[in-house]
Scaffold this active site. Structure first.
Site, PDB file in Angstrom:
ATOM      1  N   LYS A 113     -56.117 -16.444 -52.685  1.00 24.34           N
ATOM      2  CA  LYS A 113     -55.248 -15.109 -53.648  1.00 24.34           C
ATOM      3  C   LYS A 113     -54.288 -15.009 -51.798  1.00 24.34           C
ATOM      4  CE  LYS A 113     -56.815 -13.326 -57.595  1.00 24.34           C
ATOM      5  NZ  LYS A 113     -57.404 -12.304 -58.563  1.00 24.34           N
ATOM      6  N   LYS A 195     -57.893 -25.615 -62.572  1.00 23.80           N
ATOM      7  CA  LYS A 195     -58.647 -24.788 -63.324  1.00 23.80           C
ATOM      8  C   LYS A 195     -57.480 -24.503 -64.197  1.00 23.80           C
ATOM      9  CE  LYS A 195     -59.729 -20.435 -62.793  1.00 23.80           C
ATOM     10  NZ  LYS A 195     -59.682 -19.039 -62.342  1.00 23.80           N
ATOM     11  N   LYS A 198     -53.326 -19.118 -66.626  1.00 24.37           N
ATOM     12  CA  LYS A 198     -52.315 -18.796 -67.105  1.00 24.37           C
ATOM     13  C   LYS A 198     -51.270 -18.359 -66.440  1.00 24.37           C
ATOM     14  CE  LYS A 198     -55.008 -13.983 -67.221  1.00 24.37           C
ATOM     15  NZ  LYS A 198     -56.157 -13.676 -67.001  1.00 24.37           N
TER      16      LYS A 198
HETATM   17  P1  TYM Z   1     -60.424 -13.699 -64.949  1.00 24.23           P
HETATM   18  O1  TYM Z   1     -60.427 -12.283 -65.938  1.00 24.23           O
HETATM   19  O2  TYM Z   1     -60.050 -14.028 -64.091  1.00 24.23           O
HETATM   20  O3  TYM Z   1     -61.427 -14.571 -66.289  1.00 24.23           O
HETATM   21  C1  TYM Z   1     -62.463 -13.936 -67.499  1.00 24.23           C
HETATM   22  C2  TYM Z   1     -63.264 -15.223 -67.369  1.00 24.23           C
HETATM   23  O4  TYM Z   1     -62.637 -15.469 -68.219  1.00 24.23           O
HETATM   24  C3  TYM Z   1     -63.069 -17.013 -67.805  1.00 24.23           C
HETATM   25  N1  TYM Z   1     -62.291 -17.942 -66.833  1.00 24.23           N
HETATM   26  C4  TYM Z   1     -62.808 -19.897 -67.283  1.00 24.23           C
HETATM   27  N2  TYM Z   1     -64.016 -20.290 -67.727  1.00 24.23           N
HETATM   28  C5  TYM Z   1     -63.375 -21.136 -68.000  1.00 24.23           C
HETATM   29  N3  TYM Z   1     -62.284 -22.356 -67.280  1.00 24.23           N
HETATM   30  C6  TYM Z   1     -60.807 -21.709 -67.032  1.00 24.23           C
HETATM   31  N4  TYM Z   1     -60.335 -21.879 -67.151  1.00 24.23           N
HETATM   32  C7  TYM Z   1     -61.476 -20.187 -67.030  1.00 24.23           C
HETATM   33  N5  TYM Z   1     -60.425 -18.815 -66.524  1.00 24.23           N
HETATM   34  C8  TYM Z   1     -60.975 -18.405 -66.730  1.00 24.23           C
HETATM   35  C9  TYM Z   1     -63.674 -16.334 -66.053  1.00 24.23           C
HETATM   36  O5  TYM Z   1     -65.125 -17.382 -65.454  1.00 24.23           O
HETATM   37  C10 TYM Z   1     -64.031 -15.209 -66.811  1.00 24.23           C
HETATM   38  O6  TYM Z   1     -65.218 -15.311 -67.193  1.00 24.23           O
HETATM   39  N6  TYM Z   1     -63.293 -11.208 -61.312  1.00 24.23           N
HETATM   40  C11 TYM Z   1     -63.793 -11.767 -63.311  1.00 24.23           C
HETATM   41  C12 TYM Z   1     -63.686 -10.052 -64.012  1.00 24.23           C
HETATM   42  C13 TYM Z   1     -64.637  -9.727 -63.676  1.00 24.23           C
HETATM   43  C14 TYM Z   1     -66.113  -9.522 -64.025  1.00 24.23           C
HETATM   44  C15 TYM Z   1     -66.416  -8.579 -63.570  1.00 24.23           C
HETATM   45  C16 TYM Z   1     -66.940 -10.407 -64.629  1.00 24.23           C
HETATM   46  C17 TYM Z   1     -64.934  -8.140 -63.166  1.00 24.23           C
HETATM   47  N7  TYM Z   1     -65.971  -7.497 -62.841  1.00 24.23           N
HETATM   48  C18 TYM Z   1     -67.908  -8.105 -64.419  1.00 24.23           C
HETATM   49  C19 TYM Z   1     -68.085 -10.540 -64.758  1.00 24.23           C
HETATM   50  C20 TYM Z   1     -68.741  -9.234 -64.624  1.00 24.23           C
HETATM   51  C21 TYM Z   1     -62.391 -12.374 -62.889  1.00 24.23           C
HETATM   52  O7  TYM Z   1     -61.902 -12.009 -62.447  1.00 24.23           O
HETATM   53  O8  TYM Z   1     -62.464 -13.181 -64.339  1.00 24.23           O
END
Ligand code: TYM
Length: 332
Positions: A113, A195, A198
């Site tokens: 980022k 990956k 969106k």
């Molecule tokens: P975020 O919002 O980017 O994504 C949410 C969840 O979706 C999974 N994910 C994917 N899995 C497989 N293939 C993909 N292409 C893909 N894109 C997204 C992510 O691995 C995630 O599980 N930091 C985290 C949010 C968060 C969190 C937490 C998660 C905040 N606090 C505590 C677990 C525990 C995030 O940005 O997810």
């Protein structure tokens, strides 16, 4: 015996993709009966990149409606908006006092980022993983079901739990990631080396949970494969491998079963079936979502009760932590 504790969350930064669904939410639905589950919409994390306030509000409710439409059940799980449970922020400050700048600067999500941003970087983007660790540790979480991209953040949460326990005596559970093999990393349909996300400029690279049937079919037909022409599962055929992973997770069929089914058949048959499978899997979610998003009173009830439940769960842990670091206990 008490059930294990699960915590996970999604950022309300836009529409969700099947990557979010397959990597995380679908898995959560399956865990609800066997664990004490906590699922948050992490709006505090979302503001680490600039957000238009009206969009953030809209996206937060949309993610909540999608959680429910996908099958998360507020009777079984604690479902809440992160900024409503301010205990997360209180713990985050304490943990940030024990987090090392060096370790935070090695986080790949931060580096990615930071390298893409032309503006001044904000401090919250840097301390983002500390807040994530607080989310997790506050609940005594045993398991964190996430996609592969969150592994490094989970490592940090584990390190912080151990560091705190060593310094102040046993307090936090050291959480384990729960990462499913096939759905851990769903790749772009246009470039299987990156990956699915969106924020990709090419709309054909992802499938949104709310895409309609015709759009889903079109995007899968256009998905990049190769000129080998045989349905098999290996790194040389990365595009196909990604499609087989999606097929496998959505049908609960093993990779071997899928490869066998398409022996002697071309990519056309395979993609045609996959398109129907994805569309059929998402259609009930989309229909349910359309109903729920109109019912603002119900959504409000869910997130309010969820926040109350979450607050009850976190109170004890937070005051234990505050006591251990030397704060005087509140008497009011
Ligand atoms: P975020 O919002 O980017 O994504 C949410 C969840 O979706 C999974 N994910 C994917 N899995 C497989 N293939 C993909 N292409 C893909 N894109 C997204 C992510 O691995 C995630 O599980 N930091 C985290 C949010 C968060 C969190 C937490 C998660 C905040 N606090 C505590 C677990 C525990 C995030 O940005 O997810």
């Amino acid at each position: 015996m008490s059930k294990g504790v699960v915590f996970s969350g999604v950022q309300p930064t836009g529409e969700l993709t099947i990557g979010n669904y397959i990597g995380a939410i679908k898995h959560w639905v399956d865990l609800q009966d066997d664990y004490d589950c906590n699922f948050s919409i992490v709006d505090l994390h979302a503001i680490t990149v600039p957000q238009i306030p009206a969009n953030l509000r809209k996206n937060t409710l949309e993610v909540l409606a999608l959680y429910l439409a996908a099958g998360l059940d507020p009777e079984k799980s604690t479902i809440f908006i992160q900024s409503h449970v301010t205990e997360h922020l209180e713990l985050s400050w304490i943990l940030s006092s024990m987090s090392y700048m060096g370790q935070l600067s090695r986080m790949t999500q931060y580096k990615d980022k930071a390298s893409k941003s032309d503006e001044n970087l904000n401090a919250a983007l840097f301390t983002y993983p500390v807040l994530m660790a607080s989310d997790i540790l506050l609940y005594g979480t045993n398991f964190v079901p996430v996609g592969d991209d969150q592994k490094q953040h989970l490592e940090l949460a584990r390190d912080l739990a151990e560091r705190f326990n060593n310094r102040y005596s046993q307090t936090f559970v050291v959480p384990e990631p729960l990462i499913q093999e096939e759905g851990a990393r769903i790749m772009s349909l246009q470039d299987p080396t990156v990956k699915m996300s969106k924020s990709d400029d090419n709309v054909n690279s992802y499938i949104l949970l709310l895409d309609d049937r015709a759009t889903i079919i079109r995007k899968i037909k256009r998905a990049v494969t190769d000129s080998i022409g045989v349905v098999s599962y290996n790194d040389e055929q990365a595009g196909l491998k990604n499609l087989i992973n999606i097929y496998s997770v959505l049908t609960n069929k093993t990779v071997d079963e899928i490869v066998k089914k398409y022996e002697g058949k071309g990519y056309g048959d395979f993609k045609g079936d996959l398109a129907e499978i994805v569309a059929d899997s998402l259609e009930p979610i989309r229909n349910k979502y359309e109903e729920l998003i109109k019912d603002k009173d119900y959504l409000e009830k869910v997130y309010s009760e969820g926040a109350e439940k979450a607050k009850r769960k976190t109170k004890k842990m937070l005051s234990k932590v505050q006591r251990k670091v030397g704060f005087i206990q509140k008497k009011y």
